[in-house]
Design an enzyme around this catalytic site. Sequence first.
Site, short mmCIF file in Angstrom:
data_model
loop_
_atom_site.label_atom_id
_atom_site.label_comp_id
_atom_site.label_asym_id
_atom_site.label_seq_id
_atom_site.Cartn_x
_atom_site.Cartn_y
_atom_site.Cartn_z
N HIS A 8 -36.75 -2.71 -84.60
CA HIS A 8 -36.16 -3.52 -85.67
C HIS A 8 -35.65 -4.81 -85.06
CE1 HIS A 8 -33.87 -5.01 -88.98
NE2 HIS A 8 -32.69 -4.71 -88.46
N HIS B 247 -34.47 -9.22 -86.02
CA HIS B 247 -34.20 -10.26 -87.01
C HIS B 247 -34.92 -11.53 -86.55
CE1 HIS B 247 -31.05 -8.27 -89.52
NE2 HIS B 247 -31.00 -7.50 -88.45
N ASP C 156 -56.75 -7.96 -87.92
CA ASP C 156 -56.93 -7.22 -86.68
C ASP C 156 -55.84 -6.18 -86.47
OD1 ASP C 156 -59.28 -8.39 -85.83
OD2 ASP C 156 -58.30 -9.96 -84.67
N HIS D 85 -33.32 -8.42 -95.66
CA HIS D 85 -32.84 -7.88 -94.39
C HIS D 85 -33.70 -8.36 -93.23
CE1 HIS D 85 -31.34 -4.00 -92.15
NE2 HIS D 85 -31.32 -5.07 -91.39
N TYR E 170 -64.57 -2.74 -80.82
CA TYR E 170 -63.84 -3.81 -80.14
C TYR E 170 -63.24 -3.29 -78.84
CZ TYR E 170 -60.27 -7.39 -79.32
OH TYR E 170 -59.48 -8.36 -78.76
#
Length: 232
Positions: free
Chosen positions: A95, A97, A120, A171, A229
């Site tokens: 997580h 910001h 991709d 958020h 790939y």
Amino acid sequence: MLEKLKAEVCQANLDLVAEGLVIQTWGNASAVDRERGVIVIKPSGVPYSEMKPEHMVVVSLADGKVVEGKLKPSSDTPTHLVLYRAFPKIGGIVHTHSLHATAWAQACKPLLAYGTTQADYWYGEVPCTRKMKPDEIKNDYEANTGHVIVETFKKLKSDPQQHPAVLVASHGPFCWGKDVCDAVHNAAVLEFIARLNSETLLINPKTKPMPSALLDKHFLRKHGRKAYYGQK
């Protein structure tokens, strides 16, 4: 206990700083050991410059209780726990910001798939959750953040492995991967894609999502059953 995983989680958190995805203490990374039924996550509010593997906190996946560690776990631990329980194939969560991805989250807008760079990594858009209700914010906010993410994927009928990130409205982004290193990688890619989409819409605000045939080609050549790939 889990010294290797603690070292990996600590390094992942430091990598978030190195990638420019985190400033101050605004972010966290975790990993899960499903055999032992625990997660390892960074402590709450500890400066990254002081962070060491022994500072990582071990938390029970079942009930969220601290199993090992002298420090409090990240305040976002309940969100991580909800996601690990709901998405059994993911191994790490991040997580942040980060500037551009968070700007899109604050605008409450998904990142539509305008081109092959996004295709991709995501089989379509990076979704944005609905806004949380006052009661969800007031009571069990962090756990409810996880529940809103899970709700978003159920509503879209999206595979979290094919969409390894979400924008939480007002958020910021949560990303995941097969392990915590992969989650950091996806967080870095997400930030680039968020900036790329912003630049694209500045040039042409009427840009439409890429054709489905091109989306299929780029995603499936890397992640499909007959992917070709890269190296074997």
